[in-house]
Design a protein around this motif. Structure first.
Motif, short mmCIF file in Angstrom:
data_model
loop_
_atom_site.label_atom_id
_atom_site.label_comp_id
_atom_site.label_asym_id
_atom_site.label_seq_id
_atom_site.Cartn_x
_atom_site.Cartn_y
_atom_site.Cartn_z
N PHE A 27 30.11 44.27 40.00
CA PHE A 27 29.54 43.84 38.73
C PHE A 27 30.27 42.58 38.27
O PHE A 27 31.45 42.40 38.54
N GLU A 28 29.55 41.72 37.55
CA GLU A 28 30.18 40.56 36.92
C GLU A 28 29.39 40.20 35.68
O GLU A 28 28.16 40.26 35.69
N ASP A 29 30.10 39.83 34.62
CA ASP A 29 29.48 39.28 33.42
C ASP A 29 30.39 38.19 32.87
O ASP A 29 31.27 37.70 33.59
N ASP A 30 30.21 37.82 31.62
CA ASP A 30 30.99 36.73 31.05
C ASP A 30 32.45 37.11 30.79
O ASP A 30 33.30 36.25 30.64
N ALA A 31 32.79 38.41 30.79
CA ALA A 31 34.14 38.86 30.47
C ALA A 31 34.97 39.28 31.67
O ALA A 31 36.19 39.08 31.68
N VAL A 32 34.33 39.89 32.68
CA VAL A 32 35.08 40.46 33.80
C VAL A 32 34.31 40.33 35.11
O VAL A 32 33.11 40.07 35.12
N ILE A 33 35.03 40.58 36.17
CA ILE A 33 34.42 40.84 37.47
C ILE A 33 35.00 42.18 37.93
O ILE A 33 36.18 42.45 37.70
N ALA A 34 34.17 43.01 38.54
CA ALA A 34 34.62 44.29 39.08
C ALA A 34 34.30 44.30 40.57
O ALA A 34 33.20 43.91 40.98
N PHE A 35 35.27 44.73 41.37
CA PHE A 35 35.07 44.75 42.81
C PHE A 35 35.92 45.85 43.44
O PHE A 35 36.80 46.42 42.80
N MET A 36 35.64 46.14 44.70
CA MET A 36 36.35 47.18 45.42
C MET A 36 37.74 46.69 45.80
O MET A 36 37.93 45.53 46.16
N ASP A 37 38.72 47.59 45.72
CA ASP A 37 40.07 47.30 46.18
C ASP A 37 40.05 47.41 47.70
O ASP A 37 39.66 48.44 48.24
N ILE A 38 40.45 46.35 48.41
CA ILE A 38 40.40 46.40 49.87
C ILE A 38 41.55 47.21 50.47
O ILE A 38 41.55 47.50 51.66
N PHE A 39 42.54 47.57 49.64
CA PHE A 39 43.63 48.44 50.06
C PHE A 39 43.61 49.69 49.17
O PHE A 39 44.53 49.92 48.38
N PRO A 40 42.56 50.50 49.28
CA PRO A 40 42.36 51.59 48.32
C PRO A 40 43.34 52.75 48.50
O PRO A 40 43.78 53.05 49.60
N GLN A 41 43.62 53.37 47.37
CA GLN A 41 44.42 54.59 47.38
C GLN A 41 43.52 55.82 47.55
O GLN A 41 44.02 56.91 47.82
N SER A 42 42.23 55.63 47.37
CA SER A 42 41.25 56.70 47.44
C SER A 42 39.88 56.04 47.66
O SER A 42 39.68 54.91 47.21
N PRO A 43 38.95 56.71 48.34
CA PRO A 43 37.62 56.13 48.48
C PRO A 43 37.00 55.86 47.10
O PRO A 43 37.03 56.71 46.22
N GLY A 44 36.50 54.65 46.91
CA GLY A 44 35.90 54.28 45.63
C GLY A 44 36.85 53.56 44.68
O GLY A 44 36.46 53.20 43.57
N HIS A 45 38.09 53.35 45.10
CA HIS A 45 39.08 52.64 44.28
C HIS A 45 38.57 51.23 44.01
O HIS A 45 38.27 50.47 44.92
N CYS A 46 38.41 50.91 42.74
CA CYS A 46 37.90 49.59 42.38
C CYS A 46 38.75 48.96 41.28
O CYS A 46 39.60 49.62 40.68
N LEU A 47 38.53 47.69 41.06
CA LEU A 47 39.31 46.90 40.12
C LEU A 47 38.39 46.23 39.11
O LEU A 47 37.29 45.79 39.46
N VAL A 48 38.86 46.14 37.87
CA VAL A 48 38.20 45.35 36.84
C VAL A 48 39.17 44.23 36.49
O VAL A 48 40.30 44.49 36.06
N VAL A 49 38.72 42.99 36.69
CA VAL A 49 39.58 41.83 36.49
C VAL A 49 38.99 40.97 35.37
O VAL A 49 37.92 40.36 35.55
N PRO A 50 39.65 40.94 34.21
CA PRO A 50 39.18 40.07 33.14
C PRO A 50 39.23 38.60 33.56
O PRO A 50 40.08 38.19 34.35
N LYS A 51 38.32 37.83 33.00
CA LYS A 51 38.26 36.41 33.33
C LYS A 51 39.28 35.57 32.56
O LYS A 51 39.59 34.46 32.97
N GLU A 52 39.81 36.12 31.48
CA GLU A 52 40.83 35.39 30.73
C GLU A 52 42.07 35.20 31.62
O GLU A 52 42.54 36.15 32.24
N PRO A 53 42.62 33.97 31.69
CA PRO A 53 43.79 33.73 32.53
C PRO A 53 45.08 34.23 31.88
O PRO A 53 45.83 33.48 31.27
N ALA A 54 45.32 35.53 32.01
CA ALA A 54 46.52 36.15 31.46
C ALA A 54 47.21 36.93 32.57
O ALA A 54 46.55 37.53 33.42
#
Length: 143
Positions: A27-54
């Motif tokens: 998923f992606e919108d104006d606030a975040v991008i969400a994607f799968m973690d390529i080094f997952p701790q469990s099947p389905g492990h995903c990340l939400v990354v805000p677009k703000e540079p913090a």
């Protein structure tokens, strides 16, 4: 000691946000991008990354942090619907001593099942076809 530092715009998540590095996007919108973690701790492990540079939560603006947590909640609900785990871990680390390894604010959503041990993060790269299949199921379950 402060958790603040200078933001490095060459971190992997900044590169993904600019389209300079690949990801298995959910998923992606104006606030975040969400994607799968390529080094997952469990099947389905995903990340939400805000677009703000913090670097971390403590450096985010209130509006950006509010928008991010709304997306985290929506994605966690989609993971629950799509993968039917017994539980979901939502984590966010601030600073190296807390476990942060990429210094761009991000949230982990980790599905958990009874009697299935949690893997070590970075323990091994996931199969890309499996990640794409999981991402498709999660994306289809988004509101």
């Amino acid at each position: 000691m402060s958790l603040s530092g200078s933001y490095d715009d060459q971190n992997i998540f900044a590169k993904i946000l600019r389209g300079e590095a690949p990801c298995v996007k959910i998923f992606e919108d104006d606030a975040v991008i969400a994607f799968m973690d390529i080094f997952p701790q469990s099947p389905g492990h995903c990340l939400v990354v805000p677009k703000e540079p913090a670097r971390n939560l403590l450096e985010m603006t209130p509006d950006a942090s509010a928008a991010a947590i709304q997306r985290v909640q929506n994605l966690a609900r989609a993971v629950e619907t799509a993968l039917e785990p017994d539980g979901i871990v939502v984590t966010q680390f601030n600073g190296g001593p807390a476990g942060q390894t990429v210094f761009h604010i991000h949230f982990h959503i980790i599905p958990r099942w009874e009697d299935v041990p949690l893997g070590r993060h970075g323990g091994g790269q996931a199969d890309m076809d499996e990640l794409k299949a999981q991402a498709g199921k999660i994306a289809a379950a988004l509101d």
